[in-house]
Design an enzyme around this catalytic site. Sequence first.
Site, PDB file in Angstrom:
ATOM      1  N   LYS A 130      18.247   5.570  32.693  1.00 11.65           N
ATOM      2  CA  LYS A 130      19.317   6.603  32.829  1.00 11.65           C
ATOM      3  C   LYS A 130      18.582   7.758  32.649  1.00 11.65           C
ATOM      4  O   LYS A 130      17.412   7.838  31.985  1.00 11.65           O
ATOM      5  CB  LYS A 130      20.331   6.139  31.768  1.00 11.65           C
ATOM      6  CG  LYS A 130      21.512   6.856  32.130  1.00 11.65           C
ATOM      7  CD  LYS A 130      22.374   6.078  32.834  1.00 11.65           C
ATOM      8  CE  LYS A 130      23.644   6.775  33.382  1.00 11.65           C
ATOM      9  NZ  LYS A 130      24.730   6.084  33.890  1.00 11.65           N
ATOM     10  N   ASP A 170      26.155  10.097  38.376  1.00 18.03           N
ATOM     11  CA  ASP A 170      26.737   9.686  37.165  1.00 18.03           C
ATOM     12  C   ASP A 170      27.632  10.953  37.021  1.00 18.03           C
ATOM     13  O   ASP A 170      27.977  11.669  37.884  1.00 18.03           O
ATOM     14  CB  ASP A 170      25.926   9.477  35.891  1.00 18.03           C
ATOM     15  CG  ASP A 170      26.677   8.834  34.653  1.00 18.03           C
ATOM     16  OD1 ASP A 170      27.006   7.733  34.699  1.00 18.03           O
ATOM     17  OD2 ASP A 170      26.972   9.713  33.707  1.00 18.03           O
TER      18      ASP A 170
HETATM   19  P1  NDP Z   1      32.884  12.286  37.422  1.00 14.57           P
HETATM   20  O1  NDP Z   1      31.655  13.308  36.998  1.00 14.57           O
HETATM   21  O2  NDP Z   1      33.058  12.198  38.839  1.00 14.57           O
HETATM   22  O3  NDP Z   1      34.229  12.390  36.574  1.00 14.57           O
HETATM   23  C1  NDP Z   1      34.136  12.553  35.119  1.00 14.57           C
HETATM   24  C2  NDP Z   1      35.594  12.596  34.562  1.00 14.57           C
HETATM   25  O4  NDP Z   1      35.697  12.677  33.215  1.00 14.57           O
HETATM   26  C3  NDP Z   1      36.028  14.004  35.014  1.00 14.57           C
HETATM   27  O5  NDP Z   1      37.445  13.871  35.192  1.00 14.57           O
HETATM   28  C4  NDP Z   1      35.600  14.907  33.636  1.00 14.57           C
HETATM   29  O6  NDP Z   1      36.472  16.007  33.554  1.00 14.57           O
HETATM   30  C5  NDP Z   1      36.069  13.789  32.813  1.00 14.57           C
HETATM   31  N1  NDP Z   1      35.222  14.121  31.455  1.00 14.57           N
HETATM   32  C6  NDP Z   1      34.041  14.028  31.316  1.00 14.57           C
HETATM   33  N2  NDP Z   1      33.322  14.436  30.017  1.00 14.57           N
HETATM   34  C7  NDP Z   1      34.554  14.444  29.658  1.00 14.57           C
HETATM   35  C8  NDP Z   1      34.887  14.781  28.230  1.00 14.57           C
HETATM   36  N3  NDP Z   1      33.846  14.826  27.260  1.00 14.57           N
HETATM   37  N4  NDP Z   1      36.249  14.774  27.672  1.00 14.57           N
HETATM   38  C9  NDP Z   1      37.178  14.500  28.574  1.00 14.57           C
HETATM   39  N5  NDP Z   1      36.905  14.480  29.897  1.00 14.57           N
HETATM   40  C10 NDP Z   1      35.843  14.258  30.216  1.00 14.57           C
HETATM   41  O7  NDP Z   1      32.061  10.938  36.687  1.00 14.57           O
HETATM   42  P2  NDP Z   1      32.219   9.670  37.080  1.00 14.57           P
HETATM   43  O8  NDP Z   1      33.555   9.146  37.395  1.00 14.57           O
HETATM   44  O9  NDP Z   1      31.205   9.181  37.896  1.00 14.57           O
HETATM   45  O10 NDP Z   1      32.000   8.893  35.582  1.00 14.57           O
HETATM   46  C11 NDP Z   1      32.963   8.484  34.678  1.00 14.57           C
HETATM   47  C12 NDP Z   1      32.304   7.374  33.470  1.00 14.57           C
HETATM   48  O11 NDP Z   1      32.144   6.478  34.498  1.00 14.57           O
HETATM   49  C13 NDP Z   1      31.066   7.913  32.936  1.00 14.57           C
HETATM   50  O12 NDP Z   1      30.976   7.325  31.658  1.00 14.57           O
HETATM   51  C14 NDP Z   1      30.020   7.147  33.708  1.00 14.57           C
HETATM   52  O13 NDP Z   1      28.756   6.895  32.943  1.00 14.57           O
HETATM   53  C15 NDP Z   1      30.746   5.965  34.129  1.00 14.57           C
HETATM   54  N6  NDP Z   1      30.128   5.253  35.106  1.00 14.57           N
HETATM   55  C16 NDP Z   1      30.143   5.765  36.598  1.00 14.57           C
HETATM   56  C17 NDP Z   1      29.786   5.122  37.582  1.00 14.57           C
HETATM   57  C18 NDP Z   1      29.868   5.593  38.921  1.00 14.57           C
HETATM   58  O14 NDP Z   1      29.432   5.031  39.958  1.00 14.57           O
HETATM   59  N7  NDP Z   1      30.164   6.924  39.295  1.00 14.57           N
HETATM   60  C19 NDP Z   1      28.911   3.567  37.357  1.00 14.57           C
HETATM   61  C20 NDP Z   1      29.202   3.049  36.118  1.00 14.57           C
HETATM   62  C21 NDP Z   1      30.017   4.021  35.069  1.00 14.57           C
HETATM   63  P3  NDP Z   1      36.281  17.254  33.940  1.00 14.57           P
HETATM   64  O15 NDP Z   1      36.510  17.561  35.705  1.00 14.57           O
HETATM   65  O16 NDP Z   1      37.079  18.291  33.327  1.00 14.57           O
HETATM   66  O17 NDP Z   1      34.631  17.414  33.937  1.00 14.57           O
END
Ligand code: NDP
Length: 450
Positions: A130, A170
């Site tokens: 990562k 991510d």
């Molecule tokens: P994105 O950046 O597309 O979306 C993240 C979302 O979570 C946004 O809505 C963001 O809000 C919100 N968010 C981020 N940080 C916080 C916080 N501290 N408190 C509240 N809300 C928060 O990321 P992904 O959807 O890709 O990833 C989401 C999760 O899934 C992560 O844990 C990632 O590691 C995991 N993951 C992702 C994969 C993928 O294929 N994308 C694969 C496996 C796991 P805002 O828009 O306001 O920032």
Amino acid sequence: MAISDHVDLPQFMDGLKRRNPGETEFHQAVYEVAANVFDFIADKEIYHSQQILRRIAEPDRVISFRVCWEDDQGNIRVNRGYRVQNNNSIGPYKGGLRFHPSVNQSILKFLAFEQTFKNSLTGLPMGGAKGGADFNPKGKSDGEVMRFCQAFMTELYRHVGEDMDVPAGDIGVGAREIGYLFGQWKRLTNKFTGVLTGKGRAFGGSPIRTEATGYGTVYMLQDMLLQAGHDIEGKTALVSGSGNVATYAIEKLNQSGAKVVTASDSTGFIYDPDGIDDERLAYLMDLKTNRRGKIEEYAREFGVEFHAGQRPWIVAADLALPSATQNEISQDDARTLIKNGVVAVSEGANMPTVQEGVQDFTEARVLFAPSKAANAGGVAISGLEMSQNSTRMTWTEDELQTQLRSIMANIHAQCLEYGSAPDGYVDYVKGANVAGFVKVADAMIAYGVV
Ligand code: NDP
């Protein structure tokens, strides 16, 4: 006598904390795996004498570097970049890049550790890694993001490669960032190879990579519910987040006949009692992905409640899919969900539930799919993107949909094999941890002391 014959779980964790001071997320991730693996290996001498757990919990290497770039006003900005290569026993390092101000070594070590077991569960030949930076893409112009990505790759490129380490996206790293990163890699190396996954379809990206994590999280949920004699149709679901994972989880939940009543971002959550249907989901995707706006706009557009600064877990529902970030379900949140009758939880985000919350769910016999099993669909399709790039071929969307479904069913089956309790309850946390561990550990034993 092997050293570890004298070590119990608390002693093991004391040693880990001593060697990794202050890295609380990393401690939490290792504890979750070690707690299950200690039981499993109790009577298996080879894992003790080979010090496998101690070795798996030490990353192969942690690379940290300076990233200097110029903002639109000509100011020089400095960020810190990282790549944590945790373990490449079963394949090249593989795992996403996160750009978020909260990024630090502890968070990336926890994510790289988790990734190792997740990748093992997919059945594909991928090790765990990562990386990322404490860079905040929010509020930055496309030009600033491009210059940051180019500066980041100018250092990272010497540590990655299609047979060595293949990063992906991510949090904060989506299609735009992957495009800039890949462009810079190509410029620096004069090669066109599959060094990153999640690429645009025009330059080697795979069909359904964008959808895969969210869809996979729902497939896991469906399989768990079916196993326990429930049906997903008609169930009410809470989703947190509104990014890549959350929005495609909502899409698949809608297709499955469930009703999703919440979504969130870092500013709060919206409660839409009639359900985020396909039309509203399209609005949400455009708002968050293209316009990069705040979720409150959804509430204004459709006249529903917005709860500033809160998370969705106070709403009563059958299903919960935390899909935003780590530790977003506290123990109090878990207890509220249980009190309100939650039947199943499927973790879209990485480690979104605190350790005590996981214990409460397990004790309450809630069906609980941990992230390393539930969200493995994304990296599985990334693994298949690597295969397509190596052979310079592209599979059809239908072929990939079938593969994704079957990989998730296989992960579910592995959890059953290692996690079924005598009373019929399936401990998916234990099942995923042990199944993921065995493959990596056996490969490490085969290599001798390396
Ligand atoms: P994105 O950046 O597309 O979306 C993240 C979302 O979570 C946004 O809505 C963001 O809000 C919100 N968010 C981020 N940080 C916080 C916080 N501290 N408190 C509240 N809300 C928060 O990321 P992904 O959807 O890709 O990833 C989401 C999760 O899934 C992560 O844990 C990632 O590691 C995991 N993951 C992702 C994969 C993928 O294929 N994308 C694969 C496996 C796991 P805002 O828009 O306001 O920032």
